[in-house]
Design an enzyme around this catalytic site. Structure first.
Site, short mmCIF file in Angstrom:
data_model
loop_
_atom_site.label_atom_id
_atom_site.label_comp_id
_atom_site.label_asym_id
_atom_site.label_seq_id
_atom_site.Cartn_x
_atom_site.Cartn_y
_atom_site.Cartn_z
N HIS A 94 2.82 -4.15 6.63
CA HIS A 94 1.90 -3.03 6.42
C HIS A 94 1.99 -2.07 7.59
O HIS A 94 2.58 -2.36 8.62
CB HIS A 94 0.45 -3.55 6.29
CG HIS A 94 0.17 -4.25 5.01
ND1 HIS A 94 -0.45 -3.65 3.94
CD2 HIS A 94 0.43 -5.53 4.62
CE1 HIS A 94 -0.57 -4.51 2.94
NE2 HIS A 94 -0.04 -5.67 3.33
N GLU A 136 2.28 3.46 2.99
CA GLU A 136 2.82 2.75 4.15
C GLU A 136 4.35 2.67 4.06
O GLU A 136 4.95 1.60 4.01
CB GLU A 136 2.14 1.39 4.26
CG GLU A 136 0.63 1.57 4.45
CD GLU A 136 -0.19 0.28 4.43
OE1 GLU A 136 0.42 -0.81 4.45
OE2 GLU A 136 -1.43 0.37 4.38
N GLU A 140 1.15 -5.50 10.88
CA GLU A 140 0.78 -4.09 10.84
C GLU A 140 1.67 -3.37 11.84
O GLU A 140 1.62 -3.62 13.04
CB GLU A 140 -0.69 -3.90 11.20
CG GLU A 140 -1.67 -4.52 10.22
CD GLU A 140 -1.91 -3.67 8.98
OE1 GLU A 140 -1.32 -2.57 8.90
OE2 GLU A 140 -2.66 -4.12 8.10
N HIS A 171 0.86 -1.19 0.00
CA HIS A 171 0.00 0.00 0.00
C HIS A 171 0.90 1.23 0.00
O HIS A 171 1.79 1.38 0.85
CB HIS A 171 -0.93 0.00 1.21
CG HIS A 171 -2.01 -1.04 1.11
ND1 HIS A 171 -2.51 -1.71 2.21
CD2 HIS A 171 -2.68 -1.52 0.03
CE1 HIS A 171 -3.45 -2.56 1.80
NE2 HIS A 171 -3.57 -2.46 0.49
#
Length: 407
Positions: free
Chosen positions: A296, A170, A369, A167
């Site tokens: 991420h 990020e 994450e 993404h």
């Protein structure tokens, strides 16, 4: 309340596929959510950005999407527009740099990332080799670095893949992949533990999986808040994989949505390129890649498959396999302070990288994450001062996964 709201949201008409631009998105807080209501929030075309311990979700949504949430019994509270959030984040002197904003020059842009890989090869050519998994939509090579003691040979050793920056906004994840590269190359000569890992594994690193989007997000000298690739209105490459693609309400068919899954599985060149490369690691009928992390930001989570279903043990996942994911996921989370959970505990996703890695190839695959634990649009743009702290924070977890690849 959250479950009841989810049931109401499920009755709302699905967003129609259209390329008509949506109204200006805003950032909302939504109290009293659970995994099911967060899944339904995303199904309106909104995007859950983070969730705190009390179940308060921070959501990126248009005013129209926020009205759908209210109609379903949820209580979104407007915080600020995305434009205002970006203006606040970008505030500061303009030094004429067409790159990361001047205050965040510690981050590596795409060219600087490639230079870091080239330096690793130049300094450690016996254990590091650079290649590519394929090309992006705009024709850029997607760099791949291999680290192994006999790097020019395809040895019969467990392989581990780390990919970052799928993404676009990020960017901290690119720094995570560069941390892995530099740690296992620079440390090889003097750290016996690192030498043992490099001598017994083949490590593959893709620091920027979505180069076009990553470049676009910063090329004006200010952050744009861009998530997808640069194909037309953009495709969410992490909803474009062909395992359970579009199956379960965990992605959008609306090209304007942040979770747009594309016109077909692997319609996004970036996802297709990485998948074909992983397919190519099947040697003698056996997948050589044994473990994988897709990095991420943000929320400080360790996530394991499946994302498309709330079930643990299910088709394609035995109870013994699921228990191993839970055990190792929790062990890694104990080292970095992240929260370990099945991917769908956050919300349902379909067509995701991690589900595909396990579902097709039985690769022991996790999504991490990274920092921070919560926030709004600013969560994607932490200060560059945190890079060292937040990447080294994952050293022990990386080592655990490398160990597990040999199990």
């Amino acid at each position: 309340m959250a479950v009841a709201a989810a049931a109401c949201l499920a009755l709302l008409p699905a967003a129609q596929a259209t390329s008509t631009p949506q109204p200006e998105p805003e950032v909302y807080s939504v109290p009293d959510t659970d995994s099911r209501s967060r899944t339904e929030i995303n199904r309106t075309g909104a995007l859950v950005l983070s969730v705190d311990e009390a179940g308060v979700a921070t959501v990126e949504a248009t005013p129209e999407q926020a009205e759908k949430l209210r109609a379903a019994g949820l209580k979104p509270r407007q915080q600020e527009t995305v434009a205002a959030a970006l203006a606040r984040i970008n505030a500061g002197p303009d030094a004429g740099v067409r790159d990361f904003p001047p205050q965040d020059q510690g981050f590596h842009n795409f060219d600087e990332m490639k230079a870091e890989l080239d330096k690793a090869v130049a300094d450690h050519g016996g254990i590091a080799a650079k290649s590519s998994v394929g090309k992006s939509f705009e024709g850029r090579e997607i760099p791949l670095l291999k680290i192994s003691d006999n790097v020019a040979q395809d040895e019969d050793e467990p392989e581990v893949l780390f990919n970052c920056n799928q993404h676009a906004r990020e960017h901290l994840t690119t720094e995570m992949c560069l941390r892995i590269v530099n740690r296992f190359t620079d440390g090889y000569a003097n750290d016996p533990a690192i030498k043992e890992i490099v001598d017994s594994r083949e490590i593959w690193v893709v620091p920027v999986t979505n180069p076009d989007g990553s470049i676009y997000d910063v090329q004006s000298g200010q952050y744009r808040g861009w998530r997808k690739n640069r194909q037309n209105t953009g495709t969410d490459t992490n909803r474009n994989w062909d395992y359970k693609w579009g199956c379960c309400g965990g992605s959008s068919g609306n090209p304007s949505a942040e979770t747009y899954r594309g016109t077909a599985p692997f319609s996004a060149p970036e996802a297709g390129a990485l998948a074909r490369w992983v397919d190519s690691r099947v040697v003698g009928g056996r997948q050589q890649i044994r473990a994988h992390i897709d990095w991420h930001t943000y929320s400080e989570l360790v996530l394991w498959p499946f994302g498309y279903t709330y079930d643990g043990a299910t088709t394609g996942m035995t109870q013994q396999e699921y228990d191993r994911f839970v055990r190792v996921g929790r062990e890694m989370a104990q080292t970095n302070g992240y929260t370990p959970q099945q991917s769908s505990d956050l919300y349902i996703t379909d067509g995701s990288t991690t589900d595909w890695m396990w579902g097709k190839h039985k690769i022991f695959s996790f999504t991490f994450e990274m920092f921070p634990s919560s926030g709004g649009i600013d969560g994607f743009y932490p200060d560059d001062e945190v890079i060292g702290r937040e990447t080294t924070r994952n050293d022990a977890a990386v080592d655990i996964l490398l160990r597990e690849a040999g199990v």
